[in-house]
Design an enzyme around this catalytic site. Structure first.
Site, PDB file in Angstrom:
ATOM      1  N   LYS A 245       7.273   1.778   3.711  1.00  0.00           N
ATOM      2  CA  LYS A 245       8.361   0.876   4.063  1.00  0.00           C
ATOM      3  C   LYS A 245       9.515   1.065   3.092  1.00  0.00           C
ATOM      4  CE  LYS A 245       9.640  -3.981   4.742  1.00  0.00           C
ATOM      5  NZ  LYS A 245       9.168  -5.388   4.866  1.00  0.00           N
TER       6      LYS A 245
ATOM      7  N   ASP B 158       3.867  -8.837   2.073  1.00  0.00           N
ATOM      8  CA  ASP B 158       4.466  -7.856   1.177  1.00  0.00           C
ATOM      9  C   ASP B 158       4.365  -8.399  -0.244  1.00  0.00           C
ATOM     10  OD1 ASP B 158       5.261  -7.168   3.772  1.00  0.00           O
ATOM     11  OD2 ASP B 158       7.237  -6.464   3.134  1.00  0.00           O
TER      12      ASP B 158
ATOM     13  N   LYS C 136       5.776   0.040  -0.326  1.00  0.00           N
ATOM     14  CA  LYS C 136       7.153  -0.352  -0.013  1.00  0.00           C
ATOM     15  C   LYS C 136       8.023  -0.104  -1.229  1.00  0.00           C
ATOM     16  CE  LYS C 136       9.718  -4.633   1.065  1.00  0.00           C
ATOM     17  NZ  LYS C 136       9.557  -6.057   1.441  1.00  0.00           N
TER      18      LYS C 136
END
Length: 222
Positions: free
Chosen positions: A185, A92, A155
């Site tokens: 996400k 990430d 995300k």
């Protein structure tokens, strides 16, 4: 989507059980992995400095350029590559939020491409856009750029930004832009089953949670 529509097992399969606190100890990491396995979640998300770890049955996610995103792209790429060499299967990365706010989207594209190339196609790449700090038009553009750069997910948040974490509005906007092609996400400030269910209904396909047990307790058992 009401919490009683989703089962605990279905939601658990969407969770990255997260420990990114700077004060986390080796004992905390071990406890987080044990809890993740007990809960049956998809992954643990841990700081890169604690890798490698033994987490059988779980995906191992980590972060790059976290939490500010103000690292040089080559540093993010190197950090991500090392993490993969140490067993991470998902990364990430945080974009340079300031570049996005300034409309310097070429820099954002280069940033993501650098990390994507560093880890090749061996891992899932999630791009943290810090949605609470961005206007809607910028959220849309950054999501499009992440798709162009070969990301697998966008995300919402690091969970560390003062502007806040995940919101239903941001998730819906992200899903409308790249949903069905990229995963979405939602992460940051998700504390209840009702919040998690609302984010899933808006289009979230993955949840970043540090309170996984509490959130899952609000869903019906299988």
């Amino acid at each position: 989507m009401p919490a009683d529509v989703l089962t605990r097992r279905e939601v658990a399969a969407m969770i990255d059980h997260t420990l990114l606190a700077p004060e986390a100890t080796a004992a905390d990491v071990a406890a987080t992995i044990a809890e993740a396995r007990e809960l049956g979640v998809h992954a643990v998300c841990l700081s890169p400095s604690v890798l490698p770890v033994q987490a059988p049955g779980l995906a191992v996610a980590t972060v790059a350029g976290f939490p500010s995103g103000k690292h040089h792209s080559l540093v993010k790429g190197t950090e991500a590559r090392l993490a993969v060499q140490q067993g991470a299967t998902e990364v990430d990365m945080v974009i340079d939020v300031g570049a996005a706010l300034a409309g310097d989207f070429d820099s954002v594209l280069i940033d993501i491409l650098t990390v994507r190339e560093a880890v090749e196609d061996r891992v899932v790449l999630k791009v943290i856009i810090e949605s609470a700090a961005l206007p809607d038009t910028t959220i849309v553009e950054v999501c499009r750029i992440a798709e162009r750069a070969g990301a697998d997910f966008v995300k919402t948040s690091t969970g560390f930004h003062p502007s806040g974490g995940a919101s239903v509005h941001a998730v819906r906007l992200m899903a409308d832009t790249v949903g069905g092609r990229l995963g979405i996400k939602a992460s940051g400030g998700i504390r209840t089953a009702e919040e998690a269910a609302a984010l899933i209904a808006a289009g979230a396909t993955r949840l970043g949670l540090s309170r996984s047990r509490t959130v899952l307790a609000g869903f019906t058992a299988d």
